[in-house]
Enzyme design. Structure first.
Site, PDB file in Angstrom:
ATOM      1  N   GLY A  46      40.873  60.998   6.255  1.00  0.00           N
ATOM      2  CA  GLY A  46      39.963  60.666   5.165  1.00  0.00           C
ATOM      3  C   GLY A  46      40.659  59.775   4.169  1.00  0.00           C
ATOM      4  O   GLY A  46      41.890  59.774   4.071  1.00  0.00           O
ATOM      5  N   GLN A  51      42.307  55.734  -3.715  1.00  0.00           N
ATOM      6  CA  GLN A  51      43.616  55.791  -3.058  1.00  0.00           C
ATOM      7  C   GLN A  51      44.137  54.400  -2.695  1.00  0.00           C
ATOM      8  O   GLN A  51      45.313  54.243  -2.393  1.00  0.00           O
ATOM      9  CB  GLN A  51      43.552  56.657  -1.796  1.00  0.00           C
ATOM     10  CG  GLN A  51      43.428  58.156  -2.100  1.00  0.00           C
ATOM     11  CD  GLN A  51      43.465  58.957  -0.814  1.00  0.00           C
ATOM     12  OE1 GLN A  51      42.452  59.079  -0.132  1.00  0.00           O
ATOM     13  NE2 GLN A  51      44.621  59.491  -0.469  1.00  0.00           N
ATOM     14  N   CYS A  90      47.934  65.147   2.234  1.00  0.00           N
ATOM     15  CA  CYS A  90      47.212  64.053   1.578  1.00  0.00           C
ATOM     16  C   CYS A  90      48.030  62.776   1.728  1.00  0.00           C
ATOM     17  O   CYS A  90      49.249  62.792   1.522  1.00  0.00           O
ATOM     18  CB  CYS A  90      47.019  64.378   0.101  1.00  0.00           C
ATOM     19  SG  CYS A  90      46.227  63.046  -0.817  1.00  0.00           S
ATOM     20  N   LEU A  91      47.365  61.676   2.064  1.00  0.00           N
ATOM     21  CA  LEU A  91      48.076  60.396   2.219  1.00  0.00           C
ATOM     22  C   LEU A  91      48.716  59.946   0.917  1.00  0.00           C
ATOM     23  O   LEU A  91      49.673  59.173   0.936  1.00  0.00           O
ATOM     24  CB  LEU A  91      47.108  59.316   2.720  1.00  0.00           C
ATOM     25  CG  LEU A  91      46.540  59.510   4.133  1.00  0.00           C
ATOM     26  CD1 LEU A  91      45.504  58.444   4.438  1.00  0.00           C
ATOM     27  CD2 LEU A  91      47.656  59.497   5.172  1.00  0.00           C
ATOM     28  N   HIS A 132      38.061  67.565   0.068  1.00  0.00           N
ATOM     29  CA  HIS A 132      39.271  66.840  -0.327  1.00  0.00           C
ATOM     30  C   HIS A 132      38.918  65.441  -0.854  1.00  0.00           C
ATOM     31  O   HIS A 132      39.440  65.012  -1.888  1.00  0.00           O
ATOM     32  CB  HIS A 132      40.199  66.764   0.895  1.00  0.00           C
ATOM     33  CG  HIS A 132      41.522  66.119   0.635  1.00  0.00           C
ATOM     34  ND1 HIS A 132      42.703  66.828   0.638  1.00  0.00           N
ATOM     35  CD2 HIS A 132      41.858  64.825   0.383  1.00  0.00           C
ATOM     36  CE1 HIS A 132      43.704  65.992   0.383  1.00  0.00           C
ATOM     37  NE2 HIS A 132      43.224  64.781   0.229  1.00  0.00           N
ATOM     38  N   GLU A 133      38.028  64.737  -0.158  1.00  0.00           N
ATOM     39  CA  GLU A 133      37.699  63.361  -0.569  1.00  0.00           C
ATOM     40  C   GLU A 133      36.872  63.334  -1.848  1.00  0.00           C
ATOM     41  O   GLU A 133      37.080  62.475  -2.709  1.00  0.00           O
ATOM     42  CB  GLU A 133      36.987  62.608   0.566  1.00  0.00           C
ATOM     43  CG  GLU A 133      37.798  62.462   1.852  1.00  0.00           C
ATOM     44  CD  GLU A 133      39.246  62.042   1.632  1.00  0.00           C
ATOM     45  OE1 GLU A 133      39.516  61.220   0.745  1.00  0.00           O
ATOM     46  OE2 GLU A 133      40.118  62.569   2.345  1.00  0.00           O
ATOM     47  N   HIS A 136      39.163  63.698  -4.711  1.00  0.00           N
ATOM     48  CA  HIS A 136      39.819  62.430  -5.050  1.00  0.00           C
ATOM     49  C   HIS A 136      38.940  61.598  -5.979  1.00  0.00           C
ATOM     50  O   HIS A 136      39.400  61.056  -6.976  1.00  0.00           O
ATOM     51  CB  HIS A 136      40.067  61.591  -3.787  1.00  0.00           C
ATOM     52  CG  HIS A 136      41.392  61.847  -3.128  1.00  0.00           C
ATOM     53  ND1 HIS A 136      42.592  61.715  -3.780  1.00  0.00           N
ATOM     54  CD2 HIS A 136      41.706  62.202  -1.854  1.00  0.00           C
ATOM     55  CE1 HIS A 136      43.589  61.994  -2.941  1.00  0.00           C
ATOM     56  NE2 HIS A 136      43.073  62.297  -1.765  1.00  0.00           N
TER      57      HIS A 136
HETATM   58 ZN    ZN Z   1      44.074  62.974  -0.120  1.00  0.00          ZN
END
Ligand code: ZN
Length: 166
Positions: A46, A51, A90-91, A132-133, A136
Site C-alpha cells: 500500500g 508518502q 511501513c515503507l 493503515h493507508e 497515513h
Molecule cells: Zn505505511
C-alpha cells in the site's frame, strides 16, 4: 510513469492531514499510476500520496489477492469490527515491524478514478492495509497505534538510528 522516493519518518509531510481531491483530472490519473509503480518497486502492499510528498487524499494498495492494484480517492473508514494482532510494517519506517492490534475487519468508502463510489471491505491483509493507508492520509503513522510504552521505545530506536548511533 515514474518511481518516486518514499518519504520516511521525521518528514513533516507524513504528519499533515491530506486535502481531499475535488477534480479527478489527468494529474490525479498520473499520480495514481506513479504511486502504483512506486508501491511495487518498493515493494509494498500500500502507498498513500503523502508518502511521496503529495498531500492529497489518494492511496493505492494491493492486498495480494486476485484483484491486483486498487485505488481509493478520498477514502473514509466507515466500519470496523473485531480485533487482530499483526506484525505490521511501513515503507516510511523501513526495516521495522511491530505487533499492532487493530480491528480485524474494516470497510472503506472512497471514489475510484472515474469518480464512482466504491467500497472496499474485508479482514486479514485487506482490512489491515485499508486502515493503515487511511491513517497515513490523516497524518498518522503505525507508531501511533502502538501501546504507549512500546511507542516510547520505538521512537528512541528511530531517533538513535537517525543519528547513526546504531
Ligand atoms: Zn505505511
Amino acid at each position: 510513469m515514474a518511481i518516486y522516493p518514499i518519504r520516511t519518518f521525521g518528514d513533516p509531510v507524513l504528519r499533515m492531514e491530506t486535502k481531499p481531491v475535488t477534480d479527478i483530472d489527468d494529474k490525479v490519473h498520473t499520480l495514481v499510476r506513479d504511486m502504483i509503480e512506486t508501491m511495487y518497486d518498493a515493494p509494498g502492499v500500500g502507498l498513500a500520496a503523502n508518502q511521496i510528498g503529495v498531500s492529497r487524499r489518494v492511496a493505492v494498495f494491493d492486498a495480494q489477492d486476485e484483484l491486483g492494484p486498487r485505488v481509493m480517492i478520498n477514502p473514509e473508514v466507515v466500519e470496523t469490527a473485531g480485533e487482530w494482532e499483526y506484525d505490521e510494517g511501513c515503507l516510511s519506517v523501513p526495516n521495522h515491524y511491530w505487533e499492532i492490534t487493530r480491528p480485524a475487519f474494516a470497510r472503506v468508502k472512497a471514489l475510484d478514478l472515474d469518480g464512482n463510489d466504491v467500497e472496499y471491505a474485508g479482514d486479514g491483509l485487506l482490512g489491515r492495509v485499508l486502515q493503515h493507508e487511511v491513517d497515513h492520509l490523516n497524518g498518522a503513522l503505525l507508531l501511533d497505534a502502538l501501546p504507549k510504552r512500546v511507542r516510547k521505545k520505538a521512537l528512541k530506536e528511530l531517533r538513535e538510528e537517525a543519528l547513526g548511533l546504531t
